[in-house]
Scaffold this motif. Structure first.
Motif, PDB file in Angstrom:
ATOM      1  N   TYR A 143       9.560   5.199 -12.449  1.00 60.90           N
ATOM      2  CA  TYR A 143       8.606   5.936 -11.467  1.00 60.90           C
ATOM      3  C   TYR A 143       9.336   6.587 -10.261  1.00 60.90           C
ATOM      4  O   TYR A 143      10.160   5.684  -9.895  1.00 60.90           O
ATOM      5  CB  TYR A 143       7.618   4.928 -10.947  1.00 60.90           C
ATOM      6  CG  TYR A 143       6.321   4.810 -11.874  1.00 60.90           C
ATOM      7  CD1 TYR A 143       6.394   5.405 -13.123  1.00 60.90           C
ATOM      8  CD2 TYR A 143       5.258   4.187 -11.526  1.00 60.90           C
ATOM      9  CE1 TYR A 143       5.271   5.139 -14.210  1.00 60.90           C
ATOM     10  CE2 TYR A 143       4.145   3.929 -12.317  1.00 60.90           C
ATOM     11  CZ  TYR A 143       4.202   4.619 -13.842  1.00 60.90           C
ATOM     12  OH  TYR A 143       3.135   4.401 -14.323  1.00 60.90           O
ATOM     13  N   SER A 144       8.975   7.694  -9.825  1.00 58.71           N
ATOM     14  CA  SER A 144       9.250   8.134  -8.463  1.00 58.71           C
ATOM     15  C   SER A 144       8.137   7.494  -7.365  1.00 58.71           C
ATOM     16  O   SER A 144       7.174   7.034  -7.981  1.00 58.71           O
ATOM     17  CB  SER A 144       9.315   9.844  -8.453  1.00 58.71           C
ATOM     18  OG  SER A 144       8.158  10.171  -8.691  1.00 58.71           O
ATOM     19  N   ALA A 145       8.401   7.959  -6.203  1.00 59.46           N
ATOM     20  CA  ALA A 145       7.594   7.435  -5.228  1.00 59.46           C
ATOM     21  C   ALA A 145       6.447   8.207  -5.392  1.00 59.46           C
ATOM     22  O   ALA A 145       5.294   7.604  -4.971  1.00 59.46           O
ATOM     23  CB  ALA A 145       8.210   7.906  -3.815  1.00 59.46           C
ATOM     24  N   GLY A 146       6.024   9.495  -6.009  1.00 57.19           N
ATOM     25  CA  GLY A 146       4.965  10.204  -6.264  1.00 57.19           C
ATOM     26  C   GLY A 146       4.313   9.614  -7.175  1.00 57.19           C
ATOM     27  O   GLY A 146       3.010   9.609  -7.114  1.00 57.19           O
ATOM     28  N   ASN A 147       5.176   8.992  -8.191  1.00 61.77           N
ATOM     29  CA  ASN A 147       4.104   8.362  -9.307  1.00 61.77           C
ATOM     30  C   ASN A 147       3.500   7.129  -8.794  1.00 61.77           C
ATOM     31  O   ASN A 147       2.350   6.895  -8.959  1.00 61.77           O
ATOM     32  CB  ASN A 147       5.254   7.994 -10.450  1.00 61.77           C
ATOM     33  CG  ASN A 147       5.734   8.982 -11.284  1.00 61.77           C
ATOM     34  OD1 ASN A 147       7.078   9.115 -11.552  1.00 61.77           O
ATOM     35  ND2 ASN A 147       4.862   9.873 -11.586  1.00 61.77           N
ATOM     36  N   VAL A 148       4.488   6.269  -7.922  1.00 64.80           N
ATOM     37  CA  VAL A 148       3.571   5.034  -7.438  1.00 64.80           C
ATOM     38  C   VAL A 148       2.567   5.444  -6.596  1.00 64.80           C
ATOM     39  O   VAL A 148       1.481   4.739  -6.797  1.00 64.80           O
ATOM     40  CB  VAL A 148       4.780   4.259  -6.659  1.00 64.80           C
ATOM     41  CG1 VAL A 148       4.110   3.361  -5.901  1.00 64.80           C
ATOM     42  CG2 VAL A 148       5.929   4.073  -7.512  1.00 64.80           C
ATOM     43  N   ALA A 149       2.611   6.419  -5.866  1.00 66.98           N
ATOM     44  CA  ALA A 149       1.339   6.809  -4.903  1.00 66.98           C
ATOM     45  C   ALA A 149       0.161   7.105  -5.664  1.00 66.98           C
ATOM     46  O   ALA A 149      -0.983   6.950  -5.436  1.00 66.98           O
ATOM     47  CB  ALA A 149       1.844   8.226  -4.120  1.00 66.98           C
ATOM     48  N   ASN A 173       1.915  -4.685  -4.477  1.00 68.21           N
ATOM     49  CA  ASN A 173       2.573  -3.617  -4.013  1.00 68.21           C
ATOM     50  C   ASN A 173       4.095  -3.572  -4.596  1.00 68.21           C
ATOM     51  O   ASN A 173       4.554  -2.577  -4.835  1.00 68.21           O
ATOM     52  CB  ASN A 173       2.702  -3.529  -2.488  1.00 68.21           C
ATOM     53  CG  ASN A 173       1.504  -2.868  -1.897  1.00 68.21           C
ATOM     54  OD1 ASN A 173       1.029  -1.842  -2.474  1.00 68.21           O
ATOM     55  ND2 ASN A 173       1.107  -3.417  -0.709  1.00 68.21           N
ATOM     56  N   THR A 174       4.651  -4.814  -4.559  1.00 65.15           N
ATOM     57  CA  THR A 174       6.074  -4.854  -5.104  1.00 65.15           C
ATOM     58  C   THR A 174       6.029  -4.588  -6.882  1.00 65.15           C
ATOM     59  O   THR A 174       6.966  -3.988  -7.087  1.00 65.15           O
ATOM     60  CB  THR A 174       6.590  -6.414  -5.031  1.00 65.15           C
ATOM     61  OG1 THR A 174       6.440  -6.749  -3.654  1.00 65.15           O
ATOM     62  CG2 THR A 174       7.883  -6.712  -5.625  1.00 65.15           C
ATOM     63  N   VAL A 175       4.968  -5.024  -7.508  1.00 64.71           N
ATOM     64  CA  VAL A 175       4.953  -4.714  -8.837  1.00 64.71           C
ATOM     65  C   VAL A 175       4.854  -3.120  -8.992  1.00 64.71           C
ATOM     66  O   VAL A 175       5.542  -2.489  -9.737  1.00 64.71           O
ATOM     67  CB  VAL A 175       3.819  -5.238  -9.414  1.00 64.71           C
ATOM     68  CG1 VAL A 175       3.472  -4.962 -10.805  1.00 64.71           C
ATOM     69  CG2 VAL A 175       3.997  -6.862  -9.637  1.00 64.71           C
ATOM     70  N   LEU A 176       4.115  -2.655  -8.295  1.00 66.34           N
ATOM     71  CA  LEU A 176       3.934  -1.083  -8.230  1.00 66.34           C
ATOM     72  C   LEU A 176       5.115  -0.404  -7.594  1.00 66.34           C
ATOM     73  O   LEU A 176       5.640   0.664  -8.436  1.00 66.34           O
ATOM     74  CB  LEU A 176       2.691  -0.610  -7.380  1.00 66.34           C
ATOM     75  CG  LEU A 176       1.308  -1.276  -7.970  1.00 66.34           C
ATOM     76  CD1 LEU A 176       0.193  -0.742  -6.927  1.00 66.34           C
ATOM     77  CD2 LEU A 176       0.931  -0.540  -9.126  1.00 66.34           C
ATOM     78  N   GLU A 177       5.724  -0.689  -6.587  1.00 67.14           N
ATOM     79  CA  GLU A 177       6.693   0.155  -5.995  1.00 67.14           C
ATOM     80  C   GLU A 177       8.216  -0.297  -6.647  1.00 67.14           C
ATOM     81  O   GLU A 177       9.060   0.351  -6.459  1.00 67.14           O
ATOM     82  CB  GLU A 177       6.767  -0.141  -4.564  1.00 67.14           C
ATOM     83  CG  GLU A 177       5.453   0.279  -4.007  1.00 67.14           C
ATOM     84  CD  GLU A 177       5.280  -0.149  -2.404  1.00 67.14           C
ATOM     85  OE1 GLU A 177       6.218  -0.863  -2.110  1.00 67.14           O
ATOM     86  OE2 GLU A 177       4.460   0.118  -1.675  1.00 67.14           O
ATOM     87  N   THR A 178       8.311  -1.462  -7.245  1.00 71.89           N
ATOM     88  CA  THR A 178       9.678  -1.925  -7.607  1.00 71.89           C
ATOM     89  C   THR A 178       9.568  -2.202  -9.092  1.00 71.89           C
ATOM     90  O   THR A 178      10.454  -1.344  -9.945  1.00 71.89           O
ATOM     91  CB  THR A 178      10.158  -3.310  -6.923  1.00 71.89           C
ATOM     92  OG1 THR A 178       9.977  -3.075  -5.362  1.00 71.89           O
ATOM     93  CG2 THR A 178      11.408  -3.678  -7.343  1.00 71.89           C
ATOM     94  N   ASP A 179       8.687  -3.028  -9.604  1.00 75.42           N
ATOM     95  CA  ASP A 179       8.779  -3.317 -11.041  1.00 75.42           C
ATOM     96  C   ASP A 179       8.726  -2.272 -11.876  1.00 75.42           C
ATOM     97  O   ASP A 179       9.372  -1.644 -12.876  1.00 75.42           O
ATOM     98  CB  ASP A 179       7.890  -4.455 -11.456  1.00 75.42           C
ATOM     99  CG  ASP A 179       8.387  -5.739 -10.864  1.00 75.42           C
ATOM    100  OD1 ASP A 179       9.487  -5.661 -10.317  1.00 75.42           O
ATOM    101  OD2 ASP A 179       7.595  -6.730 -11.022  1.00 75.42           O
ATOM    102  N   LEU A 180       7.553  -1.346 -11.665  1.00 75.32           N
ATOM    103  CA  LEU A 180       7.276  -0.119 -12.498  1.00 75.32           C
ATOM    104  C   LEU A 180       8.282   1.031 -11.933  1.00 75.32           C
ATOM    105  O   LEU A 180       8.617   1.763 -12.993  1.00 75.32           O
ATOM    106  CB  LEU A 180       5.905   0.337 -11.915  1.00 75.32           C
ATOM    107  CG  LEU A 180       4.752  -0.312 -12.701  1.00 75.32           C
ATOM    108  CD1 LEU A 180       3.281   0.336 -11.890  1.00 75.32           C
ATOM    109  CD2 LEU A 180       4.846  -0.200 -13.933  1.00 75.32           C
ATOM    110  N   ALA A 181       8.728   0.979 -10.924  1.00 77.56           N
ATOM    111  CA  ALA A 181       9.806   1.754 -10.638  1.00 77.56           C
ATOM    112  C   ALA A 181      10.907   1.715 -11.619  1.00 77.56           C
ATOM    113  O   ALA A 181      11.778   2.678 -12.159  1.00 77.56           O
ATOM    114  CB  ALA A 181      10.253   1.816  -9.382  1.00 77.56           C
ATOM    115  N   PHE A 182      11.500   0.458 -11.706  1.00 82.92           N
ATOM    116  CA  PHE A 182      12.559   0.065 -12.745  1.00 82.92           C
ATOM    117  C   PHE A 182      12.152   0.295 -14.169  1.00 82.92           C
ATOM    118  O   PHE A 182      12.865   0.658 -15.009  1.00 82.92           O
ATOM    119  CB  PHE A 182      12.917  -1.289 -12.540  1.00 82.92           C
ATOM    120  CG  PHE A 182      13.778  -1.643 -11.220  1.00 82.92           C
ATOM    121  CD1 PHE A 182      15.475  -1.106 -11.430  1.00 82.92           C
ATOM    122  CD2 PHE A 182      13.480  -2.318 -10.100  1.00 82.92           C
ATOM    123  CE1 PHE A 182      16.018  -1.337 -10.309  1.00 82.92           C
ATOM    124  CE2 PHE A 182      14.365  -2.421  -9.297  1.00 82.92           C
ATOM    125  CZ  PHE A 182      15.572  -1.880  -9.196  1.00 82.92           C
ATOM    126  N   ALA A 183      11.049  -0.198 -14.468  1.00 89.11           N
ATOM    127  CA  ALA A 183      10.673  -0.294 -15.987  1.00 89.11           C
ATOM    128  C   ALA A 183       9.998   1.008 -16.460  1.00 89.11           C
ATOM    129  O   ALA A 183      10.486   1.224 -17.597  1.00 89.11           O
ATOM    130  CB  ALA A 183       9.322  -1.179 -16.256  1.00 89.11           C
TER     131      ALA A 183
END
Length: 417
Positions: A252-258, A239-249
């Protein structure tokens, strides 16, 4: 006589001194907490002469510990090294370039920056630091999801990148169980696997440990957890990789993460599998190109592993031939009743690839390694029927301690790094 300029210079010097003391205190506290003298495989192979070195890897594999161990136990001029994290409050009012300039003025030689992907404009400032302070080395860690060669400034000609993978089975045995096994080469395993396995197993039975490793031994943090708590920690890591790392890298928006989480759910339900991109896109309400993009991001983040046939063009919008989890611990965390055949294949592809060997799908057998060796993966009773008469073909068999002929214990491939 004090001029306004002198007063300002004194204030700035005092402010800078206080900030530097604050950072050094932070470093000292971090260093005190790092007492572990067991080292990951990469420490002895760190390209420590590079002026700009990036260390990538999945969250939780030990990148921070590796940096700190290098500074504490391997770097000769210990008073010349400064460790910071990119999300430290110092950077609320100061830039990375400010810090490098200040450390350079204080005769610092090495600046270590943890989680550089959390700092905006990281590539631009690293370029400026590298160009402006030729006597200063910079080592940094980043998420595996970050393309270090893609930033606002081109640092590719200046930058060396090394990857830190999760624990090999050999490292797991040494770290968790106190053994002192040395790594083996692929050539050694293929040629001498019987004698090697006999030597390793003379006072030790690897199969119970191998079973534990497959379910919960890929991440160093598992050593300090109850086995039952490991899956939840791994899911937290995902979850941290998806919600934090991909958001930075990947911004990503919250919608992308979902949407990516939904895609991962589809993968988890049937991995390893040959994906039907059109069906996945329709099920998730996404375009085919978006599915391709998300799959590549998940692979870059080391959540999944895409394995193609050797003649496949590796373009970003090419359909993957087969999708696996990056490591078997992910399989068990997301699928408590994970298929053991899939887990075995995941382990083999993981350890081979982590040892920097090329791994592809094979038309006959499961995998083609280094474009030369064909491997069929299975249990103790796995036969050669599917690969009989093929040159340089082998079975990697689970549930055996010692092999014979071209039948090699699967666990032995966990000694490659």
């Amino acid at each position: 006589m004090f001029s306004i300029e002198n007063i300002l210079n004194t204030f700035v010097t005092k402010y800078q001194t206080e900030k530097m003391e604050e950072l050094l205190d932070f470093q000292a506290n971090i260093f005190r907490q790092t007492t572990e003298t067991w080292y990951r495989y990469l420490l002895d192979n760190l390209e420590s002469e590079e002026r700009l070195l990036g260390l990538k890897g999945l969250r939780g594999v030990g990148k921070t510990t590796l940096l700190i161990q290098f500074a504490k136990f391997r770097y000769a001029e210990k008073t010349k090294v400064l460790y910071v994290t990119a999300d430290h409050p110092y950077f609320y009012s100061n830039t990375l370039f400010d810090l490098a300039s200040l450390w350079n003025k204080n005769d610092g030689k090495l600046l270590m920056i943890d989680e550089v992907h959390k700092y905006p404009n990281w590539s631009r400032e690293l370029k400026l630091i590298n160009d402006g302070f030729p006597a200063l080395q910079v080592f940094f860690t980043s998420s595996s999801a970050l393309d270090l060669y893609r930033g606002e400034s081109d640092i590719s000609r200046r930058l060396a990148v090394q990857n830190l993978e999760g624990l090999s089975f050999r490292e797991y045995l040494n770290f968790f169980e106190g053994h002192d096994f040395k790594p083996l080469t692929l050539a050694e395993i293929l040629k001498d696997h019987v004698s090697l396995a006999q030597e390793i197993t003379k006072d030790f039975h690897p199969l119970p440990s191998f079973k534990s490793y497959l379910s919960s031994g890929y991440f160093p943090f598992a050593k300090n957890l109850k086995t039952t708590a490991v899956p939840a920690r791994i899911i937290q890591t995902l979850n941290t990789v998806l919600e934090t790392d991909l958001a930075f890298a990947q911004d990503y928006s919250a919608g992308n993460v979902a949407k990516v989480k939904r895609l991962l759910g589809v993968i988890a339900a049937s991995v390893p599998f040959t994906p039907n991109i059109s069906t996945i896109a329709e099920k998730l309400g996404l375009s085919r190109n978006t599915v391709y993009m998300y799959l590549r991001h998940l692979e870059d983040a080391k959540i999944i592993r895409i394995v193609n046939r050797p003649d496949k063009n590796l373009g970003s919008l090419q359909k993957p031939d087969k999708i696996y989890f990056e490591n078997p611990n992910f399989a068990y965390a997301l699928q408590p009743d994970a298929n053991i055949g899939a887990v075995r294949e995941t382990f083999f592809a993981n350890q081979i690839a982590n040892a920097t060997k090329a791994v592809h799908l094979s038309e006959k057998g499961d995998f083609l390694v280094e474009n030369q060796f064909i491997f069929e993966i299975g249990g103790a009773k796995k036969s050669f029927d599917q690969i009989k008469d093929l040159p340089e073909s082998f079975i990697a068999a689970d549930e055996i301690e010692i092999g014979f002929g071209n039948k090699i214990p699967l666990w032995l491939f966990g000694f490659l790094y």
